[in-house]
Write an enzyme that holds these catalytic residues in place. Sequence first.
Site, PDB file in Angstrom:
ATOM      1  N   ASP A 108      -2.608  25.860  68.487  1.00 41.90           N
ATOM      2  CA  ASP A 108      -2.700  24.406  68.623  1.00 41.90           C
ATOM      3  C   ASP A 108      -1.607  23.950  69.571  1.00 41.90           C
ATOM      4  O   ASP A 108      -0.584  24.617  69.709  1.00 41.90           O
ATOM      5  CB  ASP A 108      -2.582  23.695  67.273  1.00 41.90           C
ATOM      6  CG  ASP A 108      -3.270  22.338  67.304  1.00 41.90           C
ATOM      7  OD1 ASP A 108      -4.410  22.228  66.816  1.00 41.90           O
ATOM      8  OD2 ASP A 108      -2.667  21.389  67.847  1.00 41.90           O
ATOM      9  N   ASP A 122     -12.335  24.540  68.924  1.00 42.40           N
ATOM     10  CA  ASP A 122     -12.628  23.293  68.205  1.00 42.40           C
ATOM     11  C   ASP A 122     -11.842  22.219  68.941  1.00 42.40           C
ATOM     12  O   ASP A 122     -10.686  21.953  68.626  1.00 42.40           O
ATOM     13  CB  ASP A 122     -12.180  23.434  66.742  1.00 42.40           C
ATOM     14  CG  ASP A 122     -12.725  22.309  65.889  1.00 42.40           C
ATOM     15  OD1 ASP A 122     -13.715  21.684  66.296  1.00 42.40           O
ATOM     16  OD2 ASP A 122     -12.167  22.055  64.816  1.00 42.40           O
ATOM     17  N   CYS A 167     -16.735  17.328  67.134  1.00 47.06           N
ATOM     18  CA  CYS A 167     -17.348  16.533  66.059  1.00 47.06           C
ATOM     19  C   CYS A 167     -17.794  15.188  66.620  1.00 47.06           C
ATOM     20  O   CYS A 167     -17.384  14.128  66.169  1.00 47.06           O
ATOM     21  CB  CYS A 167     -16.402  16.375  64.875  1.00 47.06           C
ATOM     22  SG  CYS A 167     -14.778  15.753  65.307  1.00 47.06           S
TER      23      CYS A 167
END
Length: 420
Positions: free
Chosen positions: A260, A301, A354
Amino acid sequence: MSITNSRLYAFKTLKRIIYQGAYLHLVTKYVNLSGRDRAFFKLIVNLVLKSGYKLFEKLSKEKLSKSEIIALMMVFVELKLLRKERYVVFSQYKTLPEKDFSEKRFLKALTKFENEKSLIKNDISLPNFIVDQIINSKLDISGFTRNFISTPLTGFFILSRTEKTLDLLKSLSGKLYPGKIFKNYYYTESFSEVLEILPQDSYIVISESSMLSVLLLNPKPGEKIIEVGASPGGKSVFLEYILKDYKDKLNRLKKIISVDISKNRISALKKTCEKYNLKLISPTLYTEKTVFDVSDKILIDAPCSGLSTLGSKPDIIFHLKESDIKLLAKKQEDILNFYKDFIKVKGKLVYSVCTFTEMEGKIQIEKFLHKNKNFKTFEGVLSSKYINQDIIIKNGMLDIDWVALSLEPFFICCLEKVDE
Ligand SMILES: C[S@@+](CC[C@H](N)C(=O)[O-])C[C@H]1O[C@@H](n2cnc3c(N)ncnc32)[C@H](O)[C@@H]1O
């Protein structure tokens, strides 16, 4: 009559969310209210965020203070959606103890806008650019908005299959609905009550849509895997769960590099690793010096507009700007371009966001494939012991009617590297 605690809390919370960019889930987490007060607080905050955007646009053009605008939105939600008595609502809000709040101006605006209650929507009130995004994505708009205004059913996946957990689940069965895709997945309307009974590390609160990207990656023992955009680690938990389920191949398991870019979020990932006692996840803060091995599989993601999660995060309606979508698409493009070199030939790349905007999904992948002829979309059938039914994968994507199943419509696409 003075303003009640729950209304005042809701007012202050909405002001922080709408004008200071605070996040709904963070602001509401530590609210010090109990029982019916807390329930009313949550209801009104959610209803204002979901139903009030058009009224907000209109009020923002008037000579009103921020406090007056928030109070007016709350009043109209109480009058229209909660069907409260006019005189009760008026008398509550005119007592707001705020410096920038004028009772006289507030009451004048109330009279002026009273006949515009219709600006408060029964389903969801969205800025025009978000409506355009829904139309462009060809999602069924009425099904989509219907799903979002209803209280979100909250779901969780059971990680532990011990007798104790199974007994507890049995005792709760009247309060649980089964997952739509996954076995051992449950929805409930009595979320906090149910989760209080289950041991903390025996479940994970995650959406079925989120789990699908991990399933599509199909992680196997012996494979080198990189997880990009890993924090706070919902998908990491499911990744490790699948790998550890290969009981006869535990000695072949390799560490997963879970990357990340945010220091704070890496701390959150570390906490998740502690909570679930994760041994395979290796939280890795990305810096310019980080080196990566060429790997078998990469799950990206990516940061995105999050529009598919509007049901549980309606604050997005007030936070997201049209120009953000372009900026996010550029970030995603850079991430894809950077990590594509760390996949070996015959390796897989799963890209997940998303959201449903074409720029962050379909167009992003078309652009990538146009520039990288050594990648192609994965075609096949997703067959797994974790799901109720096989799912066809067409053009790299799961052939699912997300809206009909009331699932958050994520964009998830699986690519294969066919050549160097
Ligand atoms: C959608 S969230 C990830 C959610 C997470 N995978 C989970 O399931 O809990 C996207 C993450 O990408 C991270 N991110 C943004 N830009 C990045 C980059 N260039 N490299 C790695 N991570 C990045 C953000 O800090 C954020 O934590």
